[in-house]
Design an enzyme around this catalytic site. Structure first.
Site, short mmCIF file in Angstrom:
data_model
loop_
_atom_site.label_atom_id
_atom_site.label_comp_id
_atom_site.label_asym_id
_atom_site.label_seq_id
_atom_site.Cartn_x
_atom_site.Cartn_y
_atom_site.Cartn_z
N LYS A 78 -55.17 -18.31 31.30
CA LYS A 78 -55.65 -18.25 29.92
C LYS A 78 -55.04 -17.08 29.16
O LYS A 78 -54.70 -17.19 27.98
CB LYS A 78 -57.18 -18.20 29.88
CG LYS A 78 -57.86 -19.47 30.42
CD LYS A 78 -57.31 -20.66 29.78
CE LYS A 78 -57.80 -22.04 30.07
NZ LYS A 78 -58.81 -22.45 30.94
N SER B 210 -63.60 -26.07 27.79
CA SER B 210 -63.78 -25.81 29.21
C SER B 210 -64.94 -26.63 29.77
O SER B 210 -66.00 -26.75 29.14
CB SER B 210 -64.08 -24.32 29.42
OG SER B 210 -63.01 -23.56 28.92
N CYS C 129 -65.24 -29.82 30.06
CA CYS C 129 -65.56 -31.02 29.28
C CYS C 129 -64.69 -32.22 29.66
O CYS C 129 -64.58 -33.18 28.91
CB CYS C 129 -65.44 -30.73 27.79
SG CYS C 129 -66.75 -29.66 27.20
N GLY D 6 -63.20 -42.94 35.19
CA GLY D 6 -62.11 -43.92 35.21
C GLY D 6 -62.16 -44.88 34.03
O GLY D 6 -61.12 -45.32 33.52
N ASP D 7 -63.37 -45.16 33.57
CA ASP D 7 -63.49 -46.11 32.46
C ASP D 7 -62.98 -45.54 31.14
O ASP D 7 -62.82 -46.28 30.17
CB ASP D 7 -64.95 -46.60 32.34
CG ASP D 7 -65.31 -47.53 33.48
OD1 ASP D 7 -64.51 -48.45 33.76
OD2 ASP D 7 -66.36 -47.32 34.13
N ARG E 13 -68.12 -32.34 23.84
CA ARG E 13 -69.38 -32.78 24.40
C ARG E 13 -70.38 -32.84 23.28
O ARG E 13 -70.91 -31.81 22.85
CB ARG E 13 -69.83 -31.68 25.37
CG ARG E 13 -70.30 -32.09 26.70
CD ARG E 13 -70.58 -30.84 27.52
NE ARG E 13 -69.78 -30.85 28.72
CZ ARG E 13 -70.11 -31.50 29.84
NH1 ARG E 13 -71.25 -32.15 29.91
NH2 ARG E 13 -69.31 -31.48 30.87
N ARG F 179 -65.26 -23.34 41.71
CA ARG F 179 -63.94 -23.92 41.45
C ARG F 179 -63.15 -24.15 42.72
O ARG F 179 -63.43 -23.56 43.77
CB ARG F 179 -63.14 -22.93 40.58
CG ARG F 179 -63.78 -22.65 39.20
CD ARG F 179 -63.10 -23.38 38.11
NE ARG F 179 -63.84 -23.36 36.85
CZ ARG F 179 -63.41 -23.96 35.75
NH1 ARG F 179 -62.26 -24.61 35.74
NH2 ARG F 179 -64.11 -23.93 34.64
N GLY G 167 -60.32 -17.08 35.35
CA GLY G 167 -59.69 -16.91 34.05
C GLY G 167 -59.62 -15.46 33.59
O GLY G 167 -58.85 -15.12 32.68
P1 GTP Z 1 -61.91 -26.45 32.64
O1 GTP Z 1 -61.20 -26.37 33.95
O2 GTP Z 1 -63.06 -25.50 32.54
O3 GTP Z 1 -61.00 -26.30 31.47
O4 GTP Z 1 -62.66 -27.88 32.59
P2 GTP Z 1 -62.16 -29.40 32.39
O5 GTP Z 1 -62.05 -29.70 30.93
O6 GTP Z 1 -60.99 -29.69 33.23
O7 GTP Z 1 -63.43 -30.23 32.89
P3 GTP Z 1 -63.63 -31.16 34.20
O8 GTP Z 1 -62.73 -32.35 34.20
O9 GTP Z 1 -63.58 -30.30 35.39
O10 GTP Z 1 -65.11 -31.69 33.98
C1 GTP Z 1 -66.20 -30.82 33.87
C2 GTP Z 1 -67.50 -31.56 34.05
O11 GTP Z 1 -67.59 -32.67 33.16
C3 GTP Z 1 -67.69 -32.09 35.45
O12 GTP Z 1 -69.00 -31.82 35.88
C4 GTP Z 1 -67.48 -33.58 35.30
O13 GTP Z 1 -68.22 -34.32 36.24
C5 GTP Z 1 -67.93 -33.86 33.86
N1 GTP Z 1 -67.19 -35.00 33.27
C6 GTP Z 1 -65.84 -35.14 33.23
N2 GTP Z 1 -65.48 -36.32 32.66
C7 GTP Z 1 -66.64 -36.94 32.34
C8 GTP Z 1 -66.94 -38.20 31.71
O14 GTP Z 1 -66.06 -39.00 31.33
N3 GTP Z 1 -68.26 -38.49 31.52
C9 GTP Z 1 -69.25 -37.63 31.92
N4 GTP Z 1 -70.51 -37.99 31.69
N5 GTP Z 1 -69.00 -36.44 32.52
C10 GTP Z 1 -67.72 -36.10 32.72
C1 SPV Z 2 -61.62 -22.75 31.51
O1 SPV Z 2 -62.65 -22.06 31.46
O2 SPV Z 2 -61.18 -23.39 30.53
C2 SPV Z 2 -60.88 -22.85 32.79
C3 SPV Z 2 -61.28 -21.98 33.88
O3 SPV Z 2 -59.94 -23.62 32.88
S1 SPV Z 2 -60.71 -20.36 33.67
O4 SPV Z 2 -59.46 -20.21 34.42
O5 SPV Z 2 -61.71 -19.46 34.21
O6 SPV Z 2 -60.45 -20.09 32.29
MN MN Z 3 -59.60 -24.75 30.94
#
Ligand code: GTP
Ligand code: SPV
Ligand code: MN
Length: 596
Positions: free
Chosen positions: A208, A250, A252, A504-505, A410, A379, A201
């Protein structure tokens, strides 16, 4: 011969090259031959490692410097001519002062190196959403990532023609010195400067820096929105597809939700979920009065740890070819990769994200960062078209019409599994009061609750109060506006375990959301908004979740909400005097309802 005669482009490149003094300048044309030559060069210098091409065709591993593993919000600046236009939540520097300071760091920084010129488009070239950028960088890793994450090539220069309307990005690795690391934006000049980093990022300037910080600034000026949102489609058994955008901070859960696989209960009936985007959405009001969204990116820069065949099989399949892995474990026995949460078989012979030999038996949950093999923010950079559930609308220049916007964070306590706002205005307020526990995606403490409005706290390119005003104003221009919701997959029990199974749920919650959009299901009104009747969240096929679990997940605890209200008041005060009065009115009304 340069691939364009655009005077604005050529003059700017000359100026940047005079400052950085590269040995040569190479234009990136988007061709596979050129990319392959660059991969070979990066492997010859150790910048990248070519992985087992039988198991992982087209895949490579890269390790960043140990001090350079996440976005650095403290060193990210919005340089508007007036400080108040950047607002209190952003760091600000005077543009001239900032340029003088960074010029010193850039001067001669590319001596002995090559400057690559990357012409790229955010969104499909020629789409009404499309915006063009050129990134100058001295990093092959950046070039190869940009080739996956954006649409790169000479067609971008052709589409740009003689125009000066493009985003100028300059990136130099310099010494990867964290004391002199700067990620700075000049929104009034369509310019981004990044120096002393080589991480995601901070350096993939289309992401970003452009698609959120600069684009949010442009969107306010031009009447559209740039948001930190995934886009997914839910296909019903009758073939109709409804689209949802969701903004989570991020790390989450955006990538996970965007690629979810429906529980058997739904898939058996013929429901499908399609991914349009996993991180960024650009939104415009369509001629039909609905809100339309595109994903301006061309790939995924996803969190590796936790990605596995149960949690996110679609992401895992996406990474099985043409992928760059960053800061994961190198399994040296078979030249593949591994990360925490991939499976229960950590490699016996391995190199960790720091580049040191790694013995998985030394892993200690209490000292996660010190002992894990993959960095928590490691990543994968993978092509969207390699995703098994990529939507057929992914490259539709018109985008997709949005039925619902979902905010989420979160939160171990307070926020229920899902609730619905009572109007666009109230929904914008719900976005403004979002909070989440911090994650490894940014440098700094992890697990601290902080307010993260619309998941955009680190990404708004202007004053946060003005950004909220823009949200409120947009609501008045969308005749058929999406309904706005808030979700929380992360409530914990007394032992700190997640109560909701998630992944998935989460489809079960999406189905309630879409049913609400169509007026097909009732809800209970609470002080914070509409909450489902517990029996309306489908738990068919879930083992450990009962009606009582759902009831517990949906409780609205007035005491903890009132504590939150105090925290929100302090945050609004911090955002400052551009917070719209409407938001204060909404906050007062929420407090009154909680106290009634
Ligand atoms: P950025 O790329 O940083 O913007 O992140 P993102 O929002 O795409 O998050 P991502 O889907 O990669 O999930 C980040 C973390 O959250 C991972 O470790 C996942 O396993 C966890 N996670 C995602 N969805 C869930 C969920 O529904 N429940 C739980 N407990 N954990 C989750
Ligand atoms: C985030 O942090 O929200 C990401 C990864 O998607 S980065 O490209 O480093 O911003
Ligand atoms: Mn992001």
């Amino acid at each position: 011969m340069t691939p364009t005669n655009n005077k604005f482009v050529l003059d700017w490149i000359n100026e940047m090259a005079e400052m950085t003094q590269p040995d040569q300048i190479v234009w990136i044309d988007g061709s596979e031959e050129q990319a392959e030559a660059l991969r070979a060069e990066a492997c010859s210098t150790g910048e990248m490692i070519k992985l087992n091409q039988e198991k992982l065709p087209g895949c490579y591993l890269h390790r960043t410097a140990v001090n350079d593993v996440a976005r650095v919000e403290g060193r990210t600046f919005i340089c508007t001519s007036k400080k108040e236009d950047a607002g209190n939540i952003n760091n600000w520097m005077d543009p001239a002062e900032c340029k003088a300071k960074l010029t010193k760091l850039y001067t001669g920084s590319m001596k002995g190196r090559t400057m690559y010129v990357i012409p790229y488009s955010m969104s499909v070239v020629g789409s009404p959403f499309a915006k063009y950028g050129i990134e100058l960088t001295d990093s092959i890793y950046v070039v190869l990532n940009m080739l996956i994450m954006t649409r790169v090539g000479n067609d971008v220069l052709d589409a740009l023609g003689e125009s000066a309307d493009y985003i100028k990005g300059l990136h130099a690795r310099a010494d990867i010195d964290e004391e002199n690391r700067y990620i700075v934006h000049f929104p009034e000049e369509n310019t981004i400067w990044s120096v002393n980093s080589g991480y995601g990022g901070n350096v993939l300037l289309g992401k970003k820096c452009f698609a959120l910080r600069i684009a949010s600034f442009l969107g306010r000026k031009e009447g559209w929105m740039a948001e930190h949102m995934l886009i997914l489609g839910v296909e019903y058994p009758d073939g109709e597809t409804k689209y949802v955008c969701a903004a989570f901070p991020s790390a989450c859960g955006k990538t996970n939700l965007a690629m979810l696989i429906p529980p058997e209960y739904y898939s058996k009936q013929g429901y499908k979920v399609w991914c349009v985007g996993d991180d960024i959405a650009w939104l415009r009001v369509g001629e039909d009065g609905r809100l339309w969204a595109v994903n301006p990116e061309n790939g995924f820069f996803g969190v590796a740890p936790g990605t596995n065949l149960n949690s996110n099989p679609n992401a895992l399949y996406t990474t099985m070819k043409d992928t760059i892995f960053t800061n994961v474990v190198h399994n040296t026995a078979d030249n593949t990769v591994w990360w925490e949460g991939l499976d229960k078989n950590p490699p016996a012979e391995a190199i960790d994200w720091r580049g040191n030999p790694w013995d998985y038996r030394t892993y200690d949950k209490a000292r996660k960062l010190e002992t894990s093999g993959a960095h928590p923010n490691s990543r994968f950079t993978a092509k969207a078209i390699n995703c098994p559930c990529i939507s057929k609308e992914f490259s539709n220049p018109a985008g997709v019409p949005i039925s619902a916007i979902v905010f989420g964070g979160r939160r171990a306590k307070t926020a229920p599994l899902v609730y619905q706002s009572t109007s666009w205005q109230n929904g914008a307020f719900v976005g403004s009061i979002m909070a989440s526990e911090t994650t490894a995606a940014a440098a700094g403490a992890v697990g601290v609750v902080r307010r993260d409005p619309m998941a955009m706290r680190p990404f708004v390119g202007y004053d946060m109060g003005d950004y909220w005003a823009h949200w409120l104003k947009m609501g008045t221009t969308i005749p058929h506006a999406p309904k706005i919701f808030h979700v929380n997959w992360f409530r914990t029990d007394a032992e700190g375990n997640f109560i909701w199974p998630g992944f998935g749920d989460n489809m079960r919650v999406l189905m309630w959301i879409l049913a609400r959009c169509e007026g097909k299901v009732d809800a209970d009104i609470t002080p914070i908004g509409y909450v489902p009747k517990a029996e309306d969240i489908c738990i068919e096929g879930l083992e450990d979740v009962t009606l009582d679990t759902i009831k517990e997940l949906l409780t609205v605890d007035k005491e903890s909400w009132l504590e939150d209200v105090e925290n929100i008041k302090a945050f609004y005060a911090q955002v400052g005097d551009r917070v719209p009065q409407t938001m204060y009115d909404e906050l007062a009304a929420l407090e009154a309802r909680l106290k009634a």
